[in-house]
Design a protein around this motif. Sequence first.
Motif, mmCIF file in Angstrom:
data_model
loop_
_atom_site.group_PDB
_atom_site.id
_atom_site.type_symbol
_atom_site.label_atom_id
_atom_site.label_comp_id
_atom_site.label_asym_id
_atom_site.label_seq_id
_atom_site.Cartn_x
_atom_site.Cartn_y
_atom_site.Cartn_z
ATOM 1 N N ARG A 98 49.895 -1.245 -2.886
ATOM 2 C CA ARG A 98 49.443 -0.557 -1.681
ATOM 3 C C ARG A 98 47.921 -0.663 -1.550
ATOM 4 O O ARG A 98 47.202 -0.670 -2.545
ATOM 5 C CB ARG A 98 49.860 0.907 -1.704
ATOM 6 N N ILE A 99 47.469 -0.733 -0.311
ATOM 7 C CA ILE A 99 46.043 -0.760 0.001
ATOM 8 C C ILE A 99 45.654 0.658 0.401
ATOM 9 O O ILE A 99 46.217 1.213 1.344
ATOM 10 C CB ILE A 99 45.765 -1.741 1.157
ATOM 11 N N HIS A 100 44.720 1.253 -0.312
ATOM 12 C CA HIS A 100 44.304 2.632 -0.051
ATOM 13 C C HIS A 100 43.104 2.632 0.895
ATOM 14 O O HIS A 100 42.143 1.895 0.689
ATOM 15 C CB HIS A 100 43.977 3.343 -1.365
ATOM 16 N N LEU A 101 43.203 3.465 1.934
ATOM 17 C CA LEU A 101 42.221 3.462 3.010
ATOM 18 C C LEU A 101 41.570 4.829 3.179
ATOM 19 O O LEU A 101 42.243 5.856 3.054
ATOM 20 C CB LEU A 101 42.904 3.081 4.330
ATOM 21 N N ASN A 102 40.288 4.825 3.498
ATOM 22 C CA ASN A 102 39.575 6.025 3.937
ATOM 23 C C ASN A 102 39.378 5.879 5.445
ATOM 24 O O ASN A 102 38.580 5.062 5.898
ATOM 25 C CB ASN A 102 38.209 6.158 3.249
ATOM 26 N N VAL A 103 40.118 6.681 6.213
ATOM 27 C CA VAL A 103 40.090 6.601 7.663
ATOM 28 C C VAL A 103 38.821 7.273 8.185
ATOM 29 O O VAL A 103 38.292 8.195 7.568
ATOM 30 C CB VAL A 103 41.363 7.247 8.267
ATOM 31 N N ILE A 104 38.363 6.851 9.348
ATOM 32 C CA ILE A 104 37.100 7.327 9.916
ATOM 33 C C ILE A 104 37.072 8.846 10.123
ATOM 34 O O ILE A 104 36.031 9.469 10.031
ATOM 35 C CB ILE A 104 36.775 6.585 11.237
ATOM 36 N N ASP A 105 38.236 9.464 10.379
ATOM 37 C CA ASP A 105 38.264 10.909 10.600
ATOM 38 C C ASP A 105 38.357 11.711 9.307
ATOM 39 O O ASP A 105 38.531 12.921 9.336
ATOM 40 C CB ASP A 105 39.411 11.288 11.553
ATOM 41 N N GLY A 106 38.233 11.046 8.155
ATOM 42 C CA GLY A 106 38.217 11.753 6.876
ATOM 43 C C GLY A 106 39.548 11.740 6.130
ATOM 44 O O GLY A 106 39.600 12.119 4.961
ATOM 45 N N ARG A 107 40.615 11.314 6.788
ATOM 46 C CA ARG A 107 41.916 11.263 6.112
ATOM 47 C C ARG A 107 41.960 10.097 5.137
ATOM 48 O O ARG A 107 41.206 9.147 5.250
ATOM 49 C CB ARG A 107 43.045 11.093 7.129
ATOM 50 N N LYS A 108 42.868 10.198 4.174
ATOM 51 C CA LYS A 108 43.131 9.107 3.248
ATOM 52 C C LYS A 108 44.580 8.703 3.432
ATOM 53 O O LYS A 108 45.446 9.549 3.566
ATOM 54 C CB LYS A 108 42.884 9.553 1.819
ATOM 55 N N THR A 109 44.829 7.399 3.472
ATOM 56 C CA THR A 109 46.186 6.892 3.657
ATOM 57 C C THR A 109 46.307 5.570 2.931
ATOM 58 O O THR A 109 45.332 5.072 2.353
ATOM 59 C CB THR A 109 46.533 6.755 5.153
#
Length: 132
Positions: A98-109
């Motif tokens: 899985r590729i872990h992302l830090n979204v611009i609105d502060g969420r992590k997915t």
Amino acid sequence: MEQVNITYVTPEMYGYKDRGILKWQGMILADQKDAMKIMKDEFEIIEAKEEMNEEEISQVLHRAFINDAPIAIQANAMRNGSYYKDVECKIAGYGNGRIHLNVIDGRKTSCTIDQIRNVEYLSPIDWYDKRK
């Protein structure tokens, strides 16, 4: 036992006309407006970008991770005939497929590479302006 007559009286008998949902509109208008705005932003019609192959996606993701560069990911999923809005994020890492992302609105997915249709770099200026 004494017999009692019960007369049912309703507001309509005296000329009251029920406005139904309109009488409640004043109480929920602000919340409803906010919810509708969120729904519109979330599901606006997005055109399909060029579908990239797995190797191209991997190269862009790798460079973005090494340079800590912001990217826009278009998911390989449709709703009502259009693609979802791009996910603006930075790569936090990779693990367990899985590729872990830090979204611009502060969420992590996280996502897998096969869930990605297109990846493109974002301007760092746009990234930091939107985070404020």
